[in-house]
Design an enzyme around this catalytic site. Structure first.
Site: not given
Length: 221
Positions: A133-134
């Site tokens: 994520h991210d």
């Protein structure tokens, strides 16, 4: 950001590497025909090759995995008038609805792209890699088979993360840096550094003074 290519025909540019077969197979699984253009020579004659001189300058992607080579190929394609790079995502990959895949990027079979990840222009995510994520991949960055980039990782332009490597949360891999296969990266890696081992340590540096950080097609989109 462009969506995954749909039906039709896509030109695969820079095909002297065996990796091009992964791209061709991903296109085939997506119901897309591939036309391969050999701009250097030495391509596998079994590929669906076409003459570069007469090739239409339509949708195209790149057929190699090396980060620096991808950047050079993107520039060569732009100079030859190829101005419509498309992203290619293998149908067996899992991509979060909030992830972004930029033009020219390739996501290979079995890869997982988590929420809010950004796969940059002409970046490459190889087989069964996990992008947390991210996480953000810069222009022409490349992630090897089975590599794991945990949450919030930043991979700079033309950087390479080798097969089976693990990059811990929040780590930044600088421009043109190389992470060796199987390495475990616990701290930021400076631009141009080559690291290996567990924990990863600097082995040497490479010259990156003239390496581009911006996609040559960005101004076209």
């Amino acid at each position: 950001m462009l969506a995954t290519v749909g039906v039709g025909t896509v030109t695969v540019f820079a095909v002297a590497s065996p990796y091009v077969w992964d791209v061709v197979e991903s296109l085939a699984r997506s119901g897309v025909d591939a036309i391969c253009l050999d701009n250097h020579g030495g391509a596998d004659p079994r590929l669906p090759l076409a003459d570069l001189k007469g090739a239409a300058r339509g949708d195209f992607t790149l057929g190699l995995s090396s980060s620096h080579a991808r950047a050079l190929a993107a520039a060569a394609a732009a100079e030859l008038g190829f101005d419509a790079p498309v992203s290619v995502v293998d149908p067996t990959a899992v991509v979060a609805s909030t992830a972004q895949i930029a033009h020219g990027a390739y996501v290979n079979a079995g890869a997982v792209i988590a929420s809010h990840a950004v796969i940059g222009c002409h970046a490459n995510v190889n087989r069964s890699a996990s992008i947390g994520h991210d996480t953000r991949l810069g222009f022409a960055a490349s992630v090897g088979p089975g590599a794991v980039l945990t949450g919030g990782v930043t991979v700079g332009a033309q950087a390479f993360v080798g097969a089976g490597a693990t990059v811990l949360p929040g780590v930044t891999i600088g421009l043109g840096a190389v992470v060796g296969a199987g390495a475990v990266v616990t701290h930021d890696v400076e631009p141009g550094a080559i690291v290996a081992g567990n924990p990863a340590r600097v082995v040497r540096h490479q010259q990156i003074d003239d390496w581009e950080t911006v996609c040559p097609h960005s101004s076209m989109h």
